[in-house]
Design a protein around this motif. Structure first.
Motif, PDB file in Angstrom:
ATOM      1  N   LYS A  17       4.069  24.704  -6.516  1.00 55.79           N
ATOM      2  CA  LYS A  17       4.070  24.897  -7.969  1.00 55.79           C
ATOM      3  C   LYS A  17       3.670  23.605  -8.677  1.00 55.79           C
ATOM      4  N   ALA A  18       4.234  22.496  -8.212  1.00 55.50           N
ATOM      5  CA  ALA A  18       3.928  21.201  -8.847  1.00 55.50           C
ATOM      6  C   ALA A  18       2.453  20.861  -8.704  1.00 55.50           C
ATOM      7  N   LEU A  19       1.887  21.143  -7.546  1.00 55.61           N
ATOM      8  CA  LEU A  19       0.482  20.816  -7.295  1.00 55.61           C
ATOM      9  C   LEU A  19      -0.473  21.876  -7.813  1.00 55.61           C
ATOM     10  N   GLY A  20       0.070  23.008  -8.277  1.00 55.31           N
ATOM     11  CA  GLY A  20      -0.755  24.101  -8.779  1.00 55.31           C
ATOM     12  C   GLY A  20      -1.348  23.852 -10.158  1.00 55.31           C
ATOM     13  N   ASN A  21      -0.911  22.802 -10.813  1.00 55.93           N
ATOM     14  CA  ASN A  21      -1.442  22.443 -12.122  1.00 55.93           C
ATOM     15  C   ASN A  21      -2.553  21.414 -11.914  1.00 55.93           C
ATOM     16  N   PRO A  22      -3.751  21.639 -12.458  1.00 54.73           N
ATOM     17  CA  PRO A  22      -4.868  20.719 -12.221  1.00 54.73           C
ATOM     18  C   PRO A  22      -4.589  19.271 -12.626  1.00 54.73           C
ATOM     19  N   ALA A  23      -3.914  19.074 -13.735  1.00 52.78           N
ATOM     20  CA  ALA A  23      -3.632  17.700 -14.181  1.00 52.78           C
ATOM     21  C   ALA A  23      -2.652  17.007 -13.237  1.00 52.78           C
ATOM     22  N   LEU A  75       6.708  16.581 -10.778  1.00 52.86           N
ATOM     23  CA  LEU A  75       6.327  15.988  -9.488  1.00 52.86           C
ATOM     24  C   LEU A  75       7.520  15.309  -8.821  1.00 52.86           C
ATOM     25  N   GLU A  76       8.368  14.686  -9.616  1.00 56.80           N
ATOM     26  CA  GLU A  76       9.561  14.035  -9.075  1.00 56.80           C
ATOM     27  C   GLU A  76      10.544  15.062  -8.523  1.00 56.80           C
ATOM     28  N   GLY A  79       9.772  16.203  -5.272  1.00 49.20           N
ATOM     29  CA  GLY A  79       9.867  15.169  -4.242  1.00 49.20           C
ATOM     30  C   GLY A  79       8.538  14.522  -3.896  1.00 49.20           C
ATOM     31  N   LEU A  80       7.549  14.657  -4.757  1.00 50.21           N
ATOM     32  CA  LEU A  80       6.215  14.150  -4.448  1.00 50.21           C
ATOM     33  C   LEU A  80       5.988  12.729  -4.940  1.00 50.21           C
ATOM     34  N   VAL A  81       6.742  12.307  -5.947  1.00 49.05           N
ATOM     35  CA  VAL A  81       6.653  10.937  -6.455  1.00 49.05           C
ATOM     36  C   VAL A  81       8.053  10.356  -6.581  1.00 49.05           C
ATOM     37  N   ARG A  82       8.094   9.024  -6.601  1.00 50.50           N
ATOM     38  CA  ARG A  82       9.353   8.303  -6.806  1.00 50.50           C
ATOM     39  C   ARG A  82       9.218   7.411  -8.035  1.00 50.50           C
ATOM     40  N   PRO A  83      10.198   7.481  -8.927  1.00 57.35           N
ATOM     41  CA  PRO A  83      10.155   6.612 -10.103  1.00 57.35           C
ATOM     42  C   PRO A  83      10.847   5.279  -9.828  1.00 57.35           C
ATOM     43  N   THR A  84      10.383   4.244 -10.493  1.00 57.09           N
ATOM     44  CA  THR A  84      11.023   2.934 -10.463  1.00 57.09           C
ATOM     45  C   THR A  84      10.963   2.371 -11.872  1.00 57.09           C
ATOM     46  N   ARG A  94       3.586   7.640  -5.097  1.00 52.12           N
ATOM     47  CA  ARG A  94       3.701   8.812  -4.226  1.00 52.12           C
ATOM     48  C   ARG A  94       4.776   8.578  -3.173  1.00 52.12           C
ATOM     49  N   ASP A  95       5.467   9.634  -2.793  1.00 49.84           N
ATOM     50  CA  ASP A  95       6.421   9.572  -1.685  1.00 49.84           C
ATOM     51  C   ASP A  95       5.657  10.004  -0.443  1.00 49.84           C
TER      52      ASP A  95
END
Length: 110
Positions: A17-23, A75-76, A79-84, A94-95
């Motif tokens: 679902k997260a990757l299903g959006n083009p942006a 995306l977070e 679990g696809l990205v990690r914030p700092t 990216r994770d």
């Protein structure tokens, strides 16, 4: 729901679902090589260590701050990205471990 390569079906669905959006997909592609895609922006911190500042993602995407924040939260959660946090700014990277697990799960499930 059966676990596959350490990810259950719900986790796979959230990632899709997260990757299903083009942006969001484009942002993930940019984050794969942050120096190449964000080189024109003065880094606030080491891009490889902490990621890309959300303001730079917003500027490159040309989207409203609220939209980019929503996209990065999606995306977070997947679990696809990690914030700092660096000062008042949030940086994202990216994770890669999670993405590798996702790739293995896709390879064994589909």
């Amino acid at each position: 729901m059966a676990a596959t390569a350490g990810l259950d079906s719900g986790e796979l669905i959230e990632a899709f679902k997260a990757l299903g959006n083009p942006a969001r997909l484009q942002i993930m592609q940019w984050l794969k090589d942050p120096d190449a895609h964000f080189g024109e922006y003065e880094p606030i911190a080491d891009r490889r260590a902490v990621g890309v500042c959300v303001t730079h993602i917003q500027a490159k995407a040309g989207l409203a701050q609220s939209t980019v924040s929503s996209y990065m939260s999606t995306l977070e959660r997947a679990g696809l990205v990690r914030p700092t946090r660096v000062g008042k700014w949030t940086h994202y990277r990216r994770d890669e471990e999670r993405l590798a697990r996702l790739a293995r799960a896709i390879g064994t499930t589909l």
